[in-house]
Design a protein around this motif. Structure first.
Motif, mmCIF file in Angstrom:
data_model
loop_
_atom_site.group_PDB
_atom_site.id
_atom_site.type_symbol
_atom_site.label_atom_id
_atom_site.label_comp_id
_atom_site.label_asym_id
_atom_site.label_seq_id
_atom_site.Cartn_x
_atom_site.Cartn_y
_atom_site.Cartn_z
ATOM 1 N N ASP A 17 -2.115 1.083 -10.100
ATOM 2 C CA ASP A 17 -2.443 -0.137 -9.163
ATOM 3 C C ASP A 17 -2.497 -1.309 -10.235
ATOM 4 O OD1 ASP A 17 -3.063 1.125 -6.835
ATOM 5 O OD2 ASP A 17 -5.183 1.195 -7.116
ATOM 6 N N VAL B 35 -3.677 4.004 -1.668
ATOM 7 C CA VAL B 35 -4.743 4.473 -1.139
ATOM 8 C C VAL B 35 -4.725 6.004 -0.915
ATOM 9 C CG1 VAL B 35 -5.485 4.276 1.334
ATOM 10 C CG2 VAL B 35 -4.292 2.223 0.591
ATOM 11 N N ASN C 245 -0.082 -0.500 -4.295
ATOM 12 C CA ASN C 245 -1.613 -0.197 -4.364
ATOM 13 C C ASN C 245 -1.842 1.208 -3.559
ATOM 14 O OD1 ASN C 245 -4.472 -0.766 -4.154
ATOM 15 N ND2 ASN C 245 -4.401 -1.205 -2.164
ATOM 16 N N ASN D 84 0.788 -1.173 -0.140
ATOM 17 C CA ASN D 84 0.049 -0.017 0.004
ATOM 18 C C ASN D 84 0.962 1.328 -0.046
ATOM 19 O OD1 ASN D 84 -2.257 -1.240 -0.145
ATOM 20 N ND2 ASN D 84 -3.008 -1.020 2.012
#
Length: 347
Positions: free
Chosen positions: A50, A58, A56, A27
């Motif tokens: 992503d 956020v 990933n 993340n």
């Protein structure tokens, strides 16, 4: 035989599960200013990053409060990795040790970028403009300058201005006849500052202060204000939705917005990978197509259609009578001027 097969299958399943857990992308918390800009960032940067499997994103948002970043750095536990910051905040934050030093080699070839967009603590992500905007459906005659913004006789009604010294003092001096090339020379003198506040005094009863970039287009559409200082991309987003808003480019103030990496993040390498990804011509093209802010990679402009290019702050016609925000001036004088502005605005 069956037991051996069962055992082999169990091992294979376990290996697949373990592999999936290991392959889980890391993340990366990316904080930007929200609204139409964040929607464009989602399309251009966050979702494709992503999909690339590198990490990933956020995504979160804020209003540029450096106190939040400072609090995280002070306790040594940053929960944000990458933040979008305005240029004075980047310089100040770099001096105060709030941001990591960025390795330019990790981002790309400096020669491919617009001059001044790669710095030791940040990489510019786009160039935006603070423009004068108005609702063409509600005004019989189009305003052409900040002097018209102050002309309440011919253009009666409320005006929207950003609640802060930065940009507001500049437009006050432009409205008072200061030439763009002399703007910061005048503003760096006590007499120039007093002149800007005296000009604001004239308009004070008509001012509706905004704090979030989404407010000016909403207020203009509703008729709450007849004109407003606004971020050009927010006005363009409203135009796309069919709202009859128009931009006055002469007298606009333009500035790059930067990605910076919060000091102490354990995800510095991934943060740099994200910034490099968001600094490519192809991804910047998607961003400028979604919101008309100017790209910083020189290879992007040729990828964009002519009509998109024409709406960018970096289009030659729009830059002609525009002024770059002097970030160093605001680092040197920002604190005292914001203090004076807040005291003035409160009375």
């Amino acid at each position: 035989m069956k037991s051996s097969l069962r055992s082999t299958l169990a091992c294979a399943v376990l290996a697949a599960v373990t592999g999936a857990a290991q392959a889980q992308p890391q993340n990366l918390t990316v904080i930007s200013f929200g609204g139409a800009t964040k929607a464009a960032q989602e399309q251009a940067y966050f979702k494709p990053f992503d999909a690339s499997g590198a990490g990933n994103v956020v995504a979160g948002e804020y209003n540029g409060e450096m106190a939040k970043v400072k609090a995280m750095v002070d306790v040594g536990k940053p929960t944000w990795d990458v933040v979008e910051v305005e240029s004075p905040e980047l310089l100040r934050g770099c001096d105060e040790g709030l941001f990591e030093r960025i390795d330019p080699a990790a981002i790309g070839n400096p020669a491919d970028f617009v001059p001044g967009t790669l710095s030791e603590c940040g990489v510019a992500t786009y160039v935006w403009s603070m423009v004068m905007a108005y609702n063409s459906a509600k005004l019989a005659k189009a305003p052409a300058s900040w002097a018209d913004f102050w002309n309440v006789k011919d253009y009666p009604g409320k005006r929207g201005l950003r609640k802060g010294a930065k940009y507001t003092l500049e437009v006050a001096l432009l409205a008072d006849g200061v030439k763009q090339e002399d703007l910061y020379k005048v503003l760096s003198t006590p007499a120039g500052v007093s002149r800007a506040f005296a000009k604001l005094d004239q308009l004070k009863p008509y001012i509706q202060w905004w704090e979030a970039g989404a407010q000016p287009p909403q207020w203009l559409a509703a008729g709450d204000v007849v004109m407003s200082a606004a971020y050009n991309g927010r006005i363009a987003a409203a135009q796309k939705e069919g709202v009859k808003l128009a931009i006055v480019w002469p007298g606009s103030l333009y500035d790059p917005e930067y990605w910076a990496v919060v000091k102490g993040t354990p995800n510095k390498a991934l943060a740099e990978k994200f910034i490099a990804f968001a600094s490519q011509p192809q991804t910047q093209k998607v961003f400028s197509e979604n919101i008309p802010y100017g790209p910083v990679h020189k290879g992007t402009m040729d990828l964009l259609p002519a009509d998109v290019q024409a709406a960018l702050p970096t289009a030659p016609a729009n830059l002609k009578d525009a002024r770059a925000v002097d970030a160093a001036f605001w680092v040197d004088h920002g604190e005292e001027l914001e203090l004076r502005f807040n005291t003035w605005a409160a009375h």
